[in-house]
Scaffold this motif. Structure first.
Motif: not given
Length: 431
Positions: A332-354
């Motif tokens: 194909x000459x052009x490709x469109x990936x309609x593979x959906x989305x995933x949660x966007x968890x910011x770094x400041x939030x992930x640092x609170x994981x523990x």
């Protein structure tokens, strides 16, 4: 760093969920609030505001109606103020154009002084002694840095494109994610061949738009998915009772194992393609096939994309047909990936994981109103509006049920039933 504001609640990210919360707080409470977004303006999925596409829920599922139909911020009042109420009446539809929903959101945001754009949140920390969150921010226009002290936070950071890891480095002007469709639309349609991968609503809308324009441009068109077929979303009246506060309460109280077991069975209700979109696609395919020796498009399910190789004039794709255990190549000459989305968890939030309680390696425990469960039982809460499918099921991303979650948040913050949640809304009994 200067402390610019002291508020009861701060929202990070301004999509429909947080914008609706800001609106209900403004109209019905004495709470002080501040809602920010790093973008310069509110744009709801701008890459997918395709002409003639509609919202997947009726107009009554706006930001406020289910909580307060008398609000000045209803969709109907938006139409009234825009001089479009009679036009919508003659339109005679329960659903609304996606572009108009985006315009409605922008109209609401423009009326709320508590909503500010071009504000980037750099970091967040919790002051256990004073029981406040310290939020470091940067104004992207003035470059000013400042801090906000807030008793509670609402994390509405939305989602980001879900591109399988092995394909991320392959993304280019020839290989794009569906979220970028409109910016690349003109270039796509100049190609000799275009392939869409995916089977959800976004994939179907892009395929239909490309199919509709195919005769004017003459490209070859293909649509592949690893799913067993191109299935419709549940739109039966009893089926959609799963999108109710009653079902949300029932689902949330189930043990984690039962919720996880139930989620795959809810896929046909949560995902899939609108019936009218599939009908439009088939009708157009049928009309285009009259007098033709071959189909106007190549459509194949059960075909998982395994490899992308970009070459000077084409993109070489390798698929695996998992039912027959056979591989095949496609150019194909052009490709469109309609593979959906995933949660966007910011770094400041992930640092609170523990500090959080987790139900799995990737899923934090969350209450019915969206409160993240912390081990220290702190007074200052973080309400999560993303990565909560495991806890809220069908309501996790549903626009109508965003309103009842906001009602619950306000109830928690004020200890008052300012916006009572309706009970016994369904004919179906879930308990």
């Amino acid at each position: 760093m200067e402390i610019k504001k002291h508020v009861d609640i701060m929202g990070i990210g301004l999509g429909p969920f947080n914008l609706g919360l800001a609106t209900l707080i403004e109209e019905g409470t004495e709470l002080t609030s501040y809602f920010v977004d790093k973008q310069s303006s509110l744009q709801w999925h701008p890459g997918m505001l395709i002409e003639m596409t509609d919202l997947q829920v009726p107009f009554i599922a706006d930001l406020v109606t289910f909580a307060n139909p008398k609000s000045e911020f209803t969709f109907l009042n938006y139409l009234h103020e825009q001089g479009r109420l009679y036009a919508f009446y003659y339109f005679n539809r329960f659903d609304i154009p996606r572009k108009e929903y985006n315009a409605y959101l922008q109209w609401v945001a423009s009326k709320l002084l508590t909503c500010q754009f071009n504000i980037h949140v750099d970091d967040v920390s919790y002051d256990t002694e004073n029981e406040v969150y310290h939020v470091s921010c940067t104004d992207r226009q003035t470059k000013e840095t400042f801090a906000v002290h807030t008793r509670h936070l609402v994390m509405g950071t939305g989602t980001v494109p879900a591109i399988p890891g092995k394909f991320k480095e392959k993304m280019s002007a020839n290989c794009i994610h569906s979220s970028e469709y409109l910016p690349y639309e003109k270039e796509l349609k100049k190609a000799t061949s275009i392939t869409v991968v995916g089977s959800g609503q976004s994939a179907a809308e892009i395929f239909y738009d490309l199919l509709y324009a195919q005769e004017d441009h003459g490209y070859e068109l293909s649509w592949f998915t690893r799913s067993a077929g191109f299935f419709q979303m549940e739109e039966g009246k009893l089926g959609i009772e799963m999108f109710s506060p009653d079902f949300t309460e029932y689902f949330h109280q189930l043990p984690y194992s039962a919720r996880k077991e139930a989620l795959p069975r809810l896929e046909g209700i949560r995902n899939g393609v609108q019936v009218k979109t599939l009908k439009n696609i088939y009708d157009l395919l049928y009309h285009r096939s009259i007098g033709q020796k071959r189909s106007p498009a190549k459509i194949r399910p059960t075909s998982e994309l395994k490899e992308i190789k970009e070459q000077p004039t084409k993109v070489q794709l390798t698929f695996h047909q998992w039912q027959t255990n056979a591989s095949f190549e496609h150019q194909t000459e052009k490709l469109v990936l309609a593979t959906g989305y995933k949660p966007n968890l910011p770094e400041w939030f992930l640092r609170m994981s523990d500090e959080m309680q987790w139900e799995s390696e990737t899923e934090f425990a969350v209450e019915l109103d969206g409160r993240v469960s912390f081990k220290d039982k702190r007074q200052g809460q973080i309400f999560a509006l993303t990565n909560v499918v495991h806890a809220h099921g069908t309501s996790a991303t549903n626009l109508a049920l965003a309103v009842q979650r906001n009602q619950r948040i306000i109830h928690y913050l004020t200890d008052e039933h300012t916006y009572p949640i309706s009970k016994d809304n369904t004919f179906t009994t879930f308990e």
